[in-house]
Design a protein around this motif. Structure first.
Motif, short mmCIF file in Angstrom:
data_model
loop_
_atom_site.label_atom_id
_atom_site.label_comp_id
_atom_site.label_asym_id
_atom_site.label_seq_id
_atom_site.Cartn_x
_atom_site.Cartn_y
_atom_site.Cartn_z
N ALA A 75 0.84 -1.21 0.00
CA ALA A 75 0.00 0.00 0.00
C ALA A 75 0.88 1.26 0.00
O ALA A 75 0.58 2.24 -0.69
N PHE A 76 1.97 1.22 0.76
CA PHE A 76 2.94 2.32 0.78
C PHE A 76 3.50 2.55 -0.62
O PHE A 76 3.51 3.68 -1.13
N ALA A 77 3.93 1.49 -1.28
CA ALA A 77 4.52 1.61 -2.61
C ALA A 77 3.53 2.19 -3.61
O ALA A 77 3.89 3.08 -4.40
N PHE A 78 2.31 1.71 -3.58
CA PHE A 78 1.32 2.20 -4.54
C PHE A 78 0.94 3.66 -4.25
O PHE A 78 0.77 4.45 -5.18
N ALA A 79 0.83 4.02 -2.98
CA ALA A 79 0.51 5.41 -2.64
C ALA A 79 1.61 6.36 -3.08
O ALA A 79 1.34 7.40 -3.67
N CYS A 80 2.87 5.99 -2.81
CA CYS A 80 3.94 6.95 -3.13
C CYS A 80 4.30 6.96 -4.61
O CYS A 80 4.93 7.92 -5.06
N ASN A 81 3.88 5.98 -5.37
CA ASN A 81 4.10 5.99 -6.82
C ASN A 81 2.88 6.50 -7.59
O ASN A 81 2.89 6.55 -8.82
N SER A 82 1.84 6.90 -6.88
CA SER A 82 0.59 7.31 -7.51
C SER A 82 0.69 8.62 -8.29
O SER A 82 -0.20 8.94 -9.07
N HIS A 83 1.78 9.35 -8.10
CA HIS A 83 1.98 10.59 -8.86
C HIS A 83 2.72 10.30 -10.17
O HIS A 83 3.07 11.22 -10.90
N ASN A 84 2.99 9.02 -10.44
CA ASN A 84 3.65 8.52 -11.64
C ASN A 84 5.14 8.83 -11.70
O ASN A 84 5.77 8.69 -12.74
N ALA A 85 5.74 9.21 -10.59
CA ALA A 85 7.19 9.38 -10.51
C ALA A 85 7.74 8.16 -9.78
O ALA A 85 7.21 7.78 -8.73
N VAL A 86 8.76 7.51 -10.34
CA VAL A 86 9.33 6.31 -9.71
C VAL A 86 9.84 6.70 -8.33
O VAL A 86 10.69 7.58 -8.18
N THR A 87 9.29 6.02 -7.33
CA THR A 87 9.58 6.33 -5.93
C THR A 87 9.84 5.03 -5.20
O THR A 87 9.11 4.06 -5.37
N VAL A 88 10.87 5.03 -4.37
CA VAL A 88 11.25 3.83 -3.63
C VAL A 88 11.18 4.11 -2.13
O VAL A 88 11.21 5.26 -1.70
#
Length: 151
Positions: A75-88
């Motif tokens: 859920a963390f990964a999907f929320a932080c990548n929801s702006h379409n910028a690759v985020t880890v």
């Protein structure tokens, strides 16, 4: 920005989040293998669900913490990548407050708290089907180069 422009920007941000979520889900065999479903996504937000199966139980007959962590981390990964910028993920912590039981439908809801530069902070609450809090997870993200989904 007038009201019509704000509404269009919101719709565009939602469509972008949905595209990023769909793309990530297709590329995430670990999440799919565990039967984790993407129930909802929006800008800075994701809600995912998982049913506790027999092979997920530990020696106390409760859901192994690793599975709860994986649900929250997804859920963390999907929320932080929801702006379409690759985020880890750059770091996280989890507090287990109640056991998950066989057959429980666990829901992890991830909410963006703040993004400053390339860093973000997200809170994920894991609940069972009765609304009881099972775990609280806080993740720190770091944006790297690239887009999740090609536009």
């Amino acid at each position: 920005m007038n009201e019509a422009q704000q509404e269009r920007a919101s719709i565009d941000a939602q469509a972008l989040a949905e595209l990023a979520g769909k793309t990530m889900y297709e590329r995430d065999p670990a999440t799919r293998h565990l039967g984790i479903a993407l129930a909802a996504i929006g800008p800075g937000y994701a809600r995912m669900t998982m049913t506790v199966r027999p092979e997920m139980l530990n020696g106390h007959q409760s859901c192994h913490g690793g599975y709860i962590f994986l649900l929250a981390d997804s859920a963390f990964a999907f929320a932080c990548n929801s702006h379409n910028a690759v985020t880890v993920g750059a770091g996280c912590s989890i507090d287990y407050v109640a056991p998950g039981r066989l057959g429980d439908l666990l829901e992890a809801e991830g909410v963006e708290q703040v993004v400053a530069g390339k860093t973000g902070v997200y809170d994920i609450t894991v609940r069972n089907q009765h609304g009881q809090i099972i775990a609280l997870f806080r993740g720190k993200s770091h944006r790297v180069a690239g887009l999740v989904a090609a536009l």
